[in-house]
Design a protein around this motif. Structure first.
Motif, mmCIF file in Angstrom:
data_model
loop_
_atom_site.group_PDB
_atom_site.id
_atom_site.type_symbol
_atom_site.label_atom_id
_atom_site.label_comp_id
_atom_site.label_asym_id
_atom_site.label_seq_id
_atom_site.Cartn_x
_atom_site.Cartn_y
_atom_site.Cartn_z
ATOM 1 N N GLU A 65 34.091 36.262 70.982
ATOM 2 C CA GLU A 65 33.616 37.622 71.212
ATOM 3 C C GLU A 65 34.165 38.580 70.153
ATOM 4 O O GLU A 65 33.438 39.425 69.637
ATOM 5 N N LEU A 66 35.431 38.438 69.809
ATOM 6 C CA LEU A 66 36.041 39.281 68.794
ATOM 7 C C LEU A 66 35.361 39.088 67.443
ATOM 8 O O LEU A 66 35.052 40.065 66.744
ATOM 9 N N CYS A 67 35.103 37.843 67.071
ATOM 10 C CA CYS A 67 34.427 37.560 65.798
ATOM 11 C C CYS A 67 33.020 38.142 65.789
ATOM 12 O O CYS A 67 32.554 38.674 64.776
ATOM 13 N N SER A 68 32.346 38.054 66.912
ATOM 14 C CA SER A 68 30.996 38.599 67.007
ATOM 15 C C SER A 68 31.004 40.118 66.875
ATOM 16 O O SER A 68 30.176 40.687 66.166
ATOM 17 N N LYS A 69 31.949 40.789 67.545
ATOM 18 C CA LYS A 69 32.013 42.244 67.493
ATOM 19 C C LYS A 69 32.371 42.754 66.100
ATOM 20 O O LYS A 69 31.888 43.789 65.679
ATOM 21 N N ARG A 70 33.225 42.017 65.418
ATOM 22 C CA ARG A 70 33.641 42.450 64.080
ATOM 23 C C ARG A 70 32.733 41.905 62.985
ATOM 24 O O ARG A 70 33.022 42.052 61.807
ATOM 25 N N LYS A 71 31.660 41.228 63.378
ATOM 26 C CA LYS A 71 30.665 40.671 62.467
ATOM 27 C C LYS A 71 31.277 39.674 61.471
ATOM 28 O O LYS A 71 30.927 39.651 60.305
ATOM 29 N N TRP A 72 32.215 38.858 61.978
ATOM 30 C CA TRP A 72 32.797 37.767 61.212
ATOM 31 C C TRP A 72 32.036 36.496 61.535
ATOM 32 O O TRP A 72 31.306 36.415 62.530
ATOM 33 N N SER A 73 32.205 35.487 60.718
ATOM 34 C CA SER A 73 31.613 34.194 61.053
ATOM 35 C C SER A 73 32.360 33.625 62.258
ATOM 36 O O SER A 73 33.517 33.965 62.499
ATOM 37 N N PRO A 74 31.716 32.764 63.021
ATOM 38 C CA PRO A 74 32.371 32.215 64.215
ATOM 39 C C PRO A 74 33.624 31.433 63.834
ATOM 40 O O PRO A 74 33.722 30.882 62.736
ATOM 41 N N PRO A 75 34.598 31.361 64.740
ATOM 42 C CA PRO A 75 35.832 30.629 64.434
ATOM 43 C C PRO A 75 35.558 29.136 64.258
ATOM 44 O O PRO A 75 34.696 28.564 64.923
#
Length: 138
Positions: A65-75
């Motif tokens: 969820e954090l990666c999605s909100k910050r528009k990072w690639s998935p872990p």
């Protein structure tokens, strides 16, 4: 519509014509606030905290969820090593998030727990996940 079914003004409703004679009074609503506008007033919005405590969520879902909100690639989770006999193995996973690698210092008894430990180690390094003194991950 009632007159088409045989009713005439002044008669009561029902089989024996004993029902109400007066028509129902309608309360015509002209605004667009809804039926319970006074009771459904929304409270003022509280400010969103910059660092949200994710202690109620599973660490892996919180990290995704954090990666999605910050528009990072998935872990990206990767197995570092597994050791021990087949009936009692220990697993250690690392996670790559936004170009950074995080690995917990403690191995886990299942792959699922090792993945959760890696995610929790990353979230703890950001200060978004509480540290457990009984299970130090960093």
């Amino acid at each position: 519509m009632l007159q088409k079914m045989g009713w005439s003004p002044g008669e009561g409703l029902g089989k024996n014509k004993e029902g109400t004679i007066e028509p129902l009074l309608l309360d015509v609503k002209m605004d667009k606030k809804g039926f319970h506008a006074q009771e459904e007033l929304t409270p003022k919005k509280q400010p969103i905290p910059l660092a949200k405590d994710l202690s109620g969520k599973h660490p892996v879902s919180a990290l995704v969820e954090l990666c999605s909100k910050r528009k990072w690639s998935p872990p990206d989770f990767e197995m570092v090593f597994d050791c021990g006999p087949d009936h009692k193995k220990n697993f250690l996973m690392k996670v790559m998030v936004n170009g950074q690698e995080f690995k917990p210092s403690v191995a886990a008894s299942t792959k699922k727990m090792a993945k959760a430990n890696a995610a929790a180690a990353y979230l703890q390094s950001l200060g978004l996940f509480p540290k457990d003194p009984n299970n130090p991950l960093l």
